[in-house]
Design a protein around this motif. Sequence first.
Motif, PDB file in Angstrom:
ATOM      1  N   PRO A   1      -0.143   9.172   3.648  1.00 19.23           N
ATOM      2  CA  PRO A   1       1.327   9.111   3.629  1.00 19.23           C
ATOM      3  C   PRO A   1       1.930   9.425   5.002  1.00 19.23           C
ATOM      4  O   PRO A   1       1.362  10.189   5.787  1.00 19.23           O
ATOM      5  CB  PRO A   1       1.712  10.169   2.598  1.00 19.23           C
ATOM      6  N   ALA A   2       3.072   8.823   5.266  1.00 17.67           N
ATOM      7  CA  ALA A   2       3.819   9.138   6.486  1.00 17.67           C
ATOM      8  C   ALA A   2       4.444  10.527   6.363  1.00 17.67           C
ATOM      9  O   ALA A   2       4.521  11.108   5.278  1.00 17.67           O
ATOM     10  CB  ALA A   2       4.888   8.077   6.725  1.00 17.67           C
ATOM     11  N   TRP A   3       4.911  11.023   7.475  1.00 15.58           N
ATOM     12  CA  TRP A   3       5.428  12.392   7.487  1.00 15.58           C
ATOM     13  C   TRP A   3       6.699  12.553   6.665  1.00 15.58           C
ATOM     14  O   TRP A   3       7.024  13.648   6.211  1.00 15.58           O
ATOM     15  CB  TRP A   3       5.692  12.819   8.928  1.00 15.58           C
ATOM     16  N   PHE A   4       7.407  11.464   6.401  1.00 16.89           N
ATOM     17  CA  PHE A   4       8.711  11.556   5.756  1.00 16.89           C
ATOM     18  C   PHE A   4       8.687  11.208   4.269  1.00 16.89           C
ATOM     19  O   PHE A   4       9.706  11.352   3.590  1.00 16.89           O
ATOM     20  CB  PHE A   4       9.702  10.629   6.465  1.00 16.89           C
ATOM     21  N   SER A   5       7.549  10.738   3.733  1.00 14.86           N
ATOM     22  CA  SER A   5       7.529  10.346   2.320  1.00 14.86           C
ATOM     23  C   SER A   5       6.107  10.413   1.777  1.00 14.86           C
ATOM     24  O   SER A   5       5.162   9.997   2.460  1.00 14.86           O
ATOM     25  CB  SER A   5       8.080   8.930   2.151  1.00 14.86           C
ATOM     26  N   PRO A   6       5.942  10.917   0.539  1.00 12.10           N
ATOM     27  CA  PRO A   6       4.597  10.892  -0.058  1.00 12.10           C
ATOM     28  C   PRO A   6       4.208   9.526  -0.611  1.00 12.10           C
ATOM     29  O   PRO A   6       3.065   9.331  -1.009  1.00 12.10           O
ATOM     30  CB  PRO A   6       4.713  11.915  -1.198  1.00 12.10           C
ATOM     31  N   ILE A   7       5.140   8.587  -0.668  1.00 13.84           N
ATOM     32  CA  ILE A   7       4.863   7.254  -1.217  1.00 13.84           C
ATOM     33  C   ILE A   7       4.201   6.406  -0.137  1.00 13.84           C
ATOM     34  O   ILE A   7       4.803   6.118   0.912  1.00 13.84           O
ATOM     35  CB  ILE A   7       6.155   6.586  -1.720  1.00 13.84           C
ATOM     36  N   MET A   8       2.983   5.987  -0.393  1.00 12.73           N
ATOM     37  CA  MET A   8       2.259   5.151   0.566  1.00 12.73           C
ATOM     38  C   MET A   8       2.559   3.677   0.369  1.00 12.73           C
ATOM     39  O   MET A   8       2.596   2.915   1.328  1.00 12.73           O
ATOM     40  CB  MET A   8       0.756   5.415   0.451  1.00 12.73           C
ATOM     41  N   TYR A   9       2.719   3.276  -0.897  1.00  8.91           N
ATOM     42  CA  TYR A   9       2.983   1.850  -1.159  1.00  8.91           C
ATOM     43  C   TYR A   9       3.821   1.751  -2.428  1.00  8.91           C
ATOM     44  O   TYR A   9       3.587   2.475  -3.406  1.00  8.91           O
ATOM     45  CB  TYR A   9       1.682   1.073  -1.327  1.00  8.91           C
ATOM     46  N   LYS A  10       4.787   0.820  -2.421  1.00 10.04           N
ATOM     47  CA  LYS A  10       5.665   0.629  -3.563  1.00 10.04           C
ATOM     48  C   LYS A  10       6.055  -0.834  -3.659  1.00 10.04           C
ATOM     49  O   LYS A  10       6.313  -1.491  -2.663  1.00 10.04           O
ATOM     50  CB  LYS A  10       6.918   1.492  -3.414  1.00 10.04           C
ATOM     51  N   THR A  11       6.069  -1.340  -4.900  1.00 10.91           N
ATOM     52  CA  THR A  11       6.584  -2.685  -5.155  1.00 10.91           C
ATOM     53  C   THR A  11       7.326  -2.673  -6.478  1.00 10.91           C
ATOM     54  O   THR A  11       6.943  -1.970  -7.413  1.00 10.91           O
ATOM     55  CB  THR A  11       5.467  -3.735  -5.181  1.00 10.91           C
ATOM     56  N   THR A  12       8.398  -3.437  -6.533  1.00 10.74           N
ATOM     57  CA  THR A  12       9.213  -3.495  -7.748  1.00 10.74           C
ATOM     58  C   THR A  12       9.192  -4.857  -8.416  1.00 10.74           C
ATOM     59  O   THR A  12       9.623  -4.987  -9.558  1.00 10.74           O
ATOM     60  CB  THR A  12      10.674  -3.136  -7.427  1.00 10.74           C
ATOM     61  N   SER A  13       8.693  -5.883  -7.723  1.00 12.48           N
ATOM     62  CA  SER A  13       8.680  -7.211  -8.347  1.00 12.48           C
ATOM     63  C   SER A  13       7.463  -8.038  -7.969  1.00 12.48           C
ATOM     64  O   SER A  13       7.027  -8.887  -8.725  1.00 12.48           O
ATOM     65  CB  SER A  13       9.949  -7.990  -7.961  1.00 12.48           C
ATOM     66  N   GLY A  14       6.878  -7.800  -6.823  1.00  8.73           N
ATOM     67  CA  GLY A  14       5.800  -8.656  -6.352  1.00  8.73           C
ATOM     68  C   GLY A  14       4.432  -8.220  -6.834  1.00  8.73           C
ATOM     69  O   GLY A  14       4.272  -7.258  -7.588  1.00  8.73           O
ATOM     70  N   HIS A  15       3.427  -8.955  -6.366  1.00  7.16           N
ATOM     71  CA  HIS A  15       2.029  -8.688  -6.708  1.00  7.16           C
ATOM     72  C   HIS A  15       1.326  -8.129  -5.491  1.00  7.16           C
ATOM     73  O   HIS A  15       1.413  -8.679  -4.398  1.00  7.16           O
ATOM     74  CB  HIS A  15       1.347  -9.981  -7.145  1.00  7.16           C
ATOM     75  N   ILE A  16       0.602  -7.015  -5.691  1.00  8.82           N
ATOM     76  CA  ILE A  16      -0.141  -6.410  -4.600  1.00  8.82           C
ATOM     77  C   ILE A  16      -1.609  -6.341  -4.981  1.00  8.82           C
ATOM     78  O   ILE A  16      -1.951  -5.983  -6.118  1.00  8.82           O
ATOM     79  CB  ILE A  16       0.405  -5.003  -4.255  1.00  8.82           C
ATOM     80  N   GLN A  17      -2.481  -6.688  -4.041  1.00  8.00           N
ATOM     81  CA  GLN A  17      -3.922  -6.613  -4.268  1.00  8.00           C
ATOM     82  C   GLN A  17      -4.533  -5.699  -3.226  1.00  8.00           C
ATOM     83  O   GLN A  17      -4.394  -5.918  -2.022  1.00  8.00           O
ATOM     84  CB  GLN A  17      -4.552  -8.001  -4.191  1.00  8.00           C
ATOM     85  N   PHE A  18      -5.217  -4.630  -3.699  1.00 16.88           N
ATOM     86  CA  PHE A  18      -5.934  -3.716  -2.827  1.00 16.88           C
ATOM     87  C   PHE A  18      -7.427  -3.941  -3.010  1.00 16.88           C
ATOM     88  O   PHE A  18      -7.942  -3.884  -4.126  1.00 16.88           O
ATOM     89  CB  PHE A  18      -5.608  -2.254  -3.170  1.00 16.88           C
ATOM     90  N   ASP A  19      -8.130  -4.163  -1.912  1.00 14.15           N
ATOM     91  CA  ASP A  19      -9.586  -4.326  -1.946  1.00 14.15           C
ATOM     92  C   ASP A  19     -10.213  -3.359  -0.959  1.00 14.15           C
ATOM     93  O   ASP A  19      -9.848  -3.338   0.227  1.00 14.15           O
ATOM     94  CB  ASP A  19      -9.999  -5.759  -1.575  1.00 14.15           C
ATOM     95  N   ASN A  20     -11.164  -2.547  -1.448  1.00 12.05           N
ATOM     96  CA  ASN A  20     -11.991  -1.708  -0.579  1.00 12.05           C
ATOM     97  C   ASN A  20     -11.155  -0.829   0.348  1.00 12.05           C
ATOM     98  O   ASN A  20     -11.362  -0.806   1.554  1.00 12.05           O
ATOM     99  CB  ASN A  20     -12.940  -2.591   0.246  1.00 12.05           C
ATOM    100  N   CYS A  21     -10.242  -0.089  -0.251  1.00 17.24           N
ATOM    101  CA  CYS A  21      -9.394   0.813   0.517  1.00 17.24           C
ATOM    102  C   CYS A  21      -9.604   2.249   0.047  1.00 17.24           C
ATOM    103  O   CYS A  21     -10.063   2.498  -1.064  1.00 17.24           O
ATOM    104  CB  CYS A  21      -7.916   0.440   0.368  1.00 17.24           C
ATOM    105  N   ASN A  22      -9.226   3.184   0.920  1.00 17.66           N
ATOM    106  CA  ASN A  22      -9.183   4.601   0.574  1.00 17.66           C
ATOM    107  C   ASN A  22      -7.740   5.074   0.629  1.00 17.66           C
ATOM    108  O   ASN A  22      -7.020   4.771   1.583  1.00 17.66           O
ATOM    109  CB  ASN A  22     -10.030   5.433   1.540  1.00 17.66           C
ATOM    110  N   PHE A  23      -7.331   5.838  -0.388  1.00 22.82           N
ATOM    111  CA  PHE A  23      -5.985   6.391  -0.430  1.00 22.82           C
ATOM    112  C   PHE A  23      -6.107   7.906  -0.541  1.00 22.82           C
ATOM    113  O   PHE A  23      -6.840   8.416  -1.401  1.00 22.82           O
ATOM    114  CB  PHE A  23      -5.210   5.837  -1.625  1.00 22.82           C
ATOM    115  N   GLU A  24      -5.364   8.612   0.297  1.00 23.28           N
ATOM    116  CA  GLU A  24      -5.498  10.061   0.341  1.00 23.28           C
ATOM    117  C   GLU A  24      -4.129  10.723   0.321  1.00 23.28           C
ATOM    118  O   GLU A  24      -3.239  10.374   1.100  1.00 23.28           O
ATOM    119  CB  GLU A  24      -6.267  10.501   1.596  1.00 23.28           C
TER     120      GLU A  24
END
Length: 950
Positions: free
Chosen positions: A186-209
Motif C-alpha cells: 500500500p501507498a503511504w496515504f491509503s491501505p487500498i492497493m487496488y479497487k474497481t467498481t465496474s471493470g474486470h481485473i485479472q491478477f496473475d502470480n502477484c504478491n500482496f502485502e
Amino acid sequence: METGGLPLELWRMILAYLHLPDLGRCSLVCRAWYELILSLDSTRWRQLCLGCTECRHPNWPNQPDVEPESWREAFKQHYLASKTWAKNALDLESSICFSLFRRKKERRILSVGPGHEFDSLGSALALASLYDRIVLFPGVYEEQGEIILKVPVEIVGQGKLGEVTLLASIDQHCSTTRVCNLVFMPAWFSPIMYKTTSGHIQFDNCNFENGHIQVHGPGTCQVKFCTFKNTHVFLHNVPLCMLENCEFVGSENNCVTVEGHPSADKNWAYKYLLGLIKASPIFLPAEDNEFLMSLNLESRDQAWSPRTCDIVIEGSQSPTGPVCSSPKPGSKEAEVGSDGERVAQTPDSSDGGLSPSGEDEDEELLTYRLSYQVQGPRPVLGGSFLGPPLPGASIQLPSCLVLNSLHQELQKDKEAMALASSVQGCLIRKCLFRDGKGGVFVCSYGRAKMEGNVFRNLTYAVRCIHNSKIIMLRNDIYRCRASGIFLRLEGGGLIAGNNIYHNAEAGVDIRKKSNPLILCNQIHHGLRSGIVVLGNGKGVIRNNQIFSNKEAGIYILYHGNPIVSGNHIFKGRAAGIAVNENGKGLITENVIRENQWGGVDIRRGGIPILRSNLICFGYSDGVVVGDEGRGLIEGNTIYANKGCGVWMMSSSLPHVTSNHVSYNGLYGVAVFSQKDGEFPGGHGAQESFSEDGDAILWEAELEKEDDPLRRPVTVALVESNSINHNGASGIFVQSSEALQVIANVIHANGDRGVTIVQSSQLTRVANNSISCNRQSGVKVEFQCKVELRGNGIYDNRGHGIITKGDGTAVVENDIIGNRGSGLQLLPRSDTKVLKNRIHSFRAYGIAVRGRVKALVQENIIFQGKANKTIFQQITNNRECIMQNNKFLVFKKKSDTWRLVNPPARPHLENSLRGSSAAHSGHKVTAMATRITARVEGGYHSNRSIFCTIL
C-alpha cells in the motif's frame, strides 16, 4: 517415425530444445509429428511451464509435489490467461467499429525503470493506449498519488517474482486490466492497493502485502497463483469472481469477505468467467475416488471409509449375556437366594421355542410345554443383531446402513446436485488459508463457493451470516482455534465432502435459524464437538462420518432443531449425540457406536425424536435420558452397550417405544432417582457455546414453536419394546415419579425381567410379556406402589412375581411355568391378587412368607408337582384374606388345561387405547410388529401366546 531413420527417443531429445513457436509449427507437419509433440508432456512441456516467470506449479500451494495430469494443458492455461483477459471487452468510450479497428493494431510495450522510457508507472499510464503492455523492470516503484486507470492495459513485472515492488493505490475506471508478476504494497496515504467498481481485473502470480483489495459489482476479478500476506480481499455485490491457486497468510481480519447479493448488473467479463468455469473440470468427486485424510490417524480410523460395511468388535469388550454365563448342563438346577428367590443355574434353552420345565423323573407323569414365538418390535437391522456379540466377530451391516459416497448422494438428491453445480458470487478453488484470524467471511446475502481449499491454523475457516449461502466441496479444515465452519442468522448452503478435524471448538457451528445441508463430510478428532446446533439453528446433517471427537459428535441445544440422518457417529470420547437445554431434532437411521458415554444423551429439556437408529458397542449406556429429558425414542436397535440399554432419571419424561434393546451389559431399561453422575451410566457434560468466547443469554431471543409431535407429557412411558438378553434385569425401576411400562417383550435377561426397588408414585406394568429371564419375572421391593395388570409372566428361572410392596395390585395376569413359585408374598407387603391365572410346575402357586396383608380373590390356580400344595400360607395370618379362588388339581393323566377364555395374556389389541395414548408425546400410528402366536396343533393361531398343560 521413419524420418531420417532416427529412433523416437532421439527425436524427443532434439525437439526438447525447441521454443514454443517452433513446437507449434512442428505439430502442424503431420499426424506423426503432432503425436510426437504431445509425447513431450513430462519433458519439454514441463520445462516450459516451470520456466515461465509468470507461472507457478499447477498444484501450488496445496500440492506442489503432485504432478498435474498434463503439463502441456497446464502451460496452455497459463499462456491463454495472458491473452484472454481482454477477450470480448469493448472500449465503452468509442464506437464498436473504432474499437475493433484500434485493437487490430499491434500493442505497444512501454518500459518503466531506470534507464528506460519511463521513470514511473503513472507517467507510462499517461501515454498508454488501449491494451498496451507496460513492463516494470526490477526495482521499487512508489507512487505519491492515487493512480486512476482510464484505459485497458496490462502491467507486468520483469524478472523473477519479488524483484519488482509497487507501492501504489490504483483505482480502475476502465473495462479490463491485467496485472502480473508484481509485489504490491500500500501507498503511504491509503491501505487500498487496488479497487474497481465496474471493470474486470485479472491478477496473475502477484504478491500482496499489508493492504486491501476491493471489487464492487458489477465489477469482476480473476486471481490466480497469488500470495496475500495480511491482505484483505473485499468483494461487494460481485456477480462472479474467481480466486484460484492462491495463498492467504497471516491475516489480522478475514482473508476474503464476500458481501451483498450478487449484482444483477453484469459487465462483459461475466459470461467469459462463467464459460471459463464451465469449461474447467468439474470438481465433484467421482464415485470411486475416496477422499484421503491428510493426517496420521489410528489404524482403525484409517480403515473406516464411506464404503465400509463391517463393524469389527475388538477384544473381549462385549457384555456377558445370559448364554455366556450359564454353567454346564450337569450343574445343580437352582439355588435359593435372598428373600426365598430362586436363582436358576441351568443353561438357557428358552430362546423362543419349546422350553421344557419338568424334571426328568416327572416327565412320565406330567409334561408341561410353553409354545410361543416372540416377535418383538422389528429391529432396524432386520435381525442381524439378534445373536450374542462374540469377541473378534465381524458383523455385516445391511445395505441400508452403508454410507453412500458423495457422488451417490448428489445423484439421489437433485436439490443438492443443483447446489453443488451452481456458481454465483465468488468461486474460491484450490487455495490455502493459513496462520491468520479468519478465512472466508460471507455476509449480507453474499454467495460463495469453495472447492478443494485448505484452511489451517486460523481462528475460524469460514463464517456465513445474514441470509448468505455457501457451497463447500472437498475442503480440508483443521487446527482452527474456534469452530471450523460457523453459520448464523439464517446462513445456509451445502457443506459436502469436506475433511474437518483437530479444531478447538466445533467442526461445524450452526446458530440462529441457519439451515445448511451437511453431507458426506468427515468430522473428527475435534477438541470439542463435531457439529453443534443451537439458538434455533436447523440444518440437514446426512451421511457424514463423525468420530473421535472429545465431546459429543453432534450437540443440539437452545432450541436447535436439525434433521440428523444416515450418519456414522463413532469412537467419540463423550456422547455420540447430545440433546440439551431444550434442544430438539429429528434423529433417524444413524449408526452410533463405540462412544465413551451414552450413544444418545438427552437432558435438561431436550426433546428430540430418536427413530430407527443403531446404537451399539458403547462403553457406557445406549440412550441416556437425564434430568428433565423428554422426547420420542422409537424403533431403535440398542445393542451390546457395556452399560444399560436405556438409562433414565425419574425427573425425565420420555416416550420409549418399539425399540429393540438387547445384549447390553447392565439393565435393558433403567429408571433412577439419583442426580447426574451418581450412577456409572449417567454422565453429564456442560458445554458452553458462545460467540468469540463471550457468554450469551439465548433464551431472550428464541422463538416459541408449537410442534405437534412434542406435546407435553405427564408420565414417562416405556411401551412396545423388545428387551432381551441384557446382562441384568430387563427393566429396573428406582423412581420417585410415576412410570408406565406397557406392552413390552421382556425376554431372557440375565437377572429379573422387571425389578422395582423404589416407586413412591404408581408404577404401572401392564400387558407385557415377561419370559425366560434368569431370575424372577417381577420383583417389587418394600414400600413400592405398583400395578401389575394383564401381563404374561412365563417360564422365568425364579419365581413369577415376588412382592413386598406397599400397595401392590396384581390383577389379571397369567403367571405360568416359572421355576419358583408363581407368586411369592414377602413380609410387610400389602398386595391385592385378583383374577390371575397362576401355575408353578415345581413349587407353590402362591406362597405367603411371614406376616403379610393381602387380598387373594377370584384367581385360577393350577396344581404344580404332585408333592407340593397349590397354596402355602402361614397359619393364624388373619390379614391374608383368600376368597372365591378356583383350584384345579390333576385327577387323571388325560386332563388338559388351556388358557382359552380369555386367551393367553398379554392382550395387545386393547392395551394401547388407554393411558398409553393419553400420556405419550407422540401417538404411534401403527405398531411396527406385535407379539404373535405359533400354536402347536393349530389351536388359537391368532393369539399372542398359547399355553397347554397336559
